[in-house]
Design a protein around this motif. Structure first.
Motif, PDB file in Angstrom:
ATOM      1  N   ALA A 198     -20.474   5.411-119.961  1.00 25.33           N
ATOM      2  CA  ALA A 198     -19.017   5.341-119.963  1.00 25.33           C
ATOM      3  C   ALA A 198     -18.470   6.344-118.956  1.00 25.33           C
ATOM      4  O   ALA A 198     -18.831   7.519-118.969  1.00 25.33           O
ATOM      5  CB  ALA A 198     -18.476   5.618-121.355  1.00 25.33           C
ATOM      6  N   ALA A 199     -17.624   5.863-118.061  1.00 22.60           N
ATOM      7  CA  ALA A 199     -17.123   6.720-116.995  1.00 22.60           C
ATOM      8  C   ALA A 199     -15.841   7.436-117.375  1.00 22.60           C
ATOM      9  O   ALA A 199     -15.482   8.426-116.752  1.00 22.60           O
ATOM     10  CB  ALA A 199     -16.884   5.887-115.737  1.00 22.60           C
ATOM     11  N   CYS A 200     -15.125   6.928-118.380  1.00 22.54           N
ATOM     12  CA  CYS A 200     -13.782   7.422-118.663  1.00 22.54           C
ATOM     13  C   CYS A 200     -13.691   8.096-120.028  1.00 22.54           C
ATOM     14  O   CYS A 200     -14.372   7.700-120.976  1.00 22.54           O
ATOM     15  CB  CYS A 200     -12.781   6.272-118.584  1.00 22.54           C
ATOM     16  N   GLU A 201     -12.836   9.100-120.099  1.00 20.11           N
ATOM     17  CA  GLU A 201     -12.587   9.793-121.353  1.00 20.11           C
ATOM     18  C   GLU A 201     -11.110  10.156-121.424  1.00 20.11           C
ATOM     19  O   GLU A 201     -10.415  10.198-120.403  1.00 20.11           O
ATOM     20  CB  GLU A 201     -13.446  11.053-121.464  1.00 20.11           C
TER      21      GLU A 201
ATOM     22  N   CYS B 193     -11.450   9.441-115.294  1.00 21.74           N
ATOM     23  CA  CYS B 193     -12.636   8.632-114.975  1.00 21.74           C
ATOM     24  C   CYS B 193     -13.415   9.347-113.885  1.00 21.74           C
ATOM     25  O   CYS B 193     -12.860   9.649-112.815  1.00 21.74           O
ATOM     26  CB  CYS B 193     -12.237   7.235-114.533  1.00 21.74           C
ATOM     27  N   THR B 194     -14.680   9.617-114.152  1.00 25.37           N
ATOM     28  CA  THR B 194     -15.491  10.463-113.284  1.00 25.37           C
ATOM     29  C   THR B 194     -16.678   9.689-112.724  1.00 25.37           C
ATOM     30  O   THR B 194     -17.388   8.997-113.455  1.00 25.37           O
ATOM     31  CB  THR B 194     -15.992  11.687-114.067  1.00 25.37           C
ATOM     32  N   PHE B 195     -16.889   9.852-111.398  1.00 26.38           N
ATOM     33  CA  PHE B 195     -17.979   9.154-110.722  1.00 26.38           C
ATOM     34  C   PHE B 195     -18.685  10.107-109.769  1.00 26.38           C
ATOM     35  O   PHE B 195     -18.091  11.066-109.269  1.00 26.38           O
ATOM     36  CB  PHE B 195     -17.449   7.930-109.962  1.00 26.38           C
TER      37      PHE B 195
ATOM     38  N   GLY C 208     -19.494  18.098-106.970  1.00 26.89           N
ATOM     39  CA  GLY C 208     -19.422  16.936-106.093  1.00 26.89           C
ATOM     40  C   GLY C 208     -18.908  15.670-106.749  1.00 26.89           C
ATOM     41  O   GLY C 208     -18.765  14.646-106.081  1.00 26.89           O
ATOM     42  N   LYS C 209     -18.622  15.722-108.025  1.00 28.34           N
ATOM     43  CA  LYS C 209     -18.149  14.522-108.722  1.00 28.34           C
ATOM     44  C   LYS C 209     -16.660  14.295-108.462  1.00 28.34           C
ATOM     45  O   LYS C 209     -15.887  15.241-108.304  1.00 28.34           O
ATOM     46  CB  LYS C 209     -18.439  14.627-110.209  1.00 28.34           C
ATOM     47  N   VAL C 210     -16.293  13.017-108.451  1.00 27.51           N
ATOM     48  CA  VAL C 210     -14.917  12.620-108.173  1.00 27.51           C
ATOM     49  C   VAL C 210     -14.230  12.293-109.494  1.00 27.51           C
ATOM     50  O   VAL C 210     -14.730  11.495-110.288  1.00 27.51           O
ATOM     51  CB  VAL C 210     -14.873  11.397-107.241  1.00 27.51           C
TER      52      VAL C 210
END
Length: 230
Positions: A5-8, A20-22, A166-168
């Motif tokens: 899951a990318a979003c919290e 949302c983190t990628f 480095g995460k977006v």
């Protein structure tokens, strides 16, 4: 295909934010504004998804990605697949875009970054993708000098920042919040030193894992995380 899951949801200063983190090392983050075949601006998440589907890709996440003119063309710098389609804007004008300093979100290889416009120009970076917007929310860890902790200017907002690892981090809030509080979320909760405002009342996001697709207004540039169909 990622199953993480990318979003919290994060509560900060009395408002609920979706974050949302990628990771650009493993996630394909791209910026789009028009269909490569028709040349027409996408204008919506639905149109972008349809175009990507025809190329064997699907959208894992999407967000409006920078300010634009009435014809949906970018106001400032726009780079797609290494081609500079709109030059960077360093002049003065009205509105949030010109609330200096403004800045650039860029992707270069497996790295992403946010830089204040003058710093970006001096860096000589040749990005694969880039979009310019404004104002900056954080500059080297400092809140934009024009933001006031007690301001009565409240709006929906969305933005992007890159943390030290480095995460977006893409952030959107559906409540009405101050610029100041929005900026401190990136600084205090996400370990971000440079963050960029993307827009206000038209702030929109597509999160398939949450069955969410906003359709508030025609959109200009769209930042998307894409994956190949299995």
């Amino acid at each position: 295909m990622s199953t993480v899951a990318a979003c919290e949801d994060i509560e900060h200063a009395g408002a609920n934010y979706t974050v949302c983190t990628f990771d650009p090392h493993t996630d394909s983050i791209r910026i789009f504004d028009r269909d490569p075949i028709t040349g027409q601006f996408f204008g919506s998440f639905a149109n972008l998804s349809s175009s990507l589907w025809g190329r064997g890709l699907f959208t894992r996440f999407a967000m409006n990605g920078g300010m634009y003119h009435r014809n949906l063309s970018p106001v400032g710098l726009y780079v797609e697949y290494g081609r500079e389609l709109k030059r960077i804007s360093t002049g003065f004008g009205w509105g949030n875009f010109h609330l200096k300093p403004n800045g650039v979100f860029y992707l270069q290889g497996d790295k992403a970054g946010v830089l204040e416009t003058d710093a970006y120009v001096k860096s000589g970076i040749k990005p694969d993708f880039a979009t310019q917007s404004g104002p900056m929310l954080l500059i080297d860890g400092n809140v934009h000098p024009r933001f006031l902790p007690e301001s009565d200017s409240l709006n929906r907002r969305n933005g992007v920042g890159v943390s030290d690892d480095g995460k977006v981090h893409f952030v959107i809030v559906d409540a009405l919040v101050r610029f100041y509080d929005f900026a401190t979320l990136f600084r205090d909760r996400l370990n971000v030193k440079n963050a960029l405002y993307l827009d206000g009342s038209i702030s929109s996001v597509e999160i398939p894992e949450r069955n969410r697709r906003d359709d508030h207004s025609p959109l200009g540039p769209i930042i998307a995380v894409v994956e190949k169909m299995p």
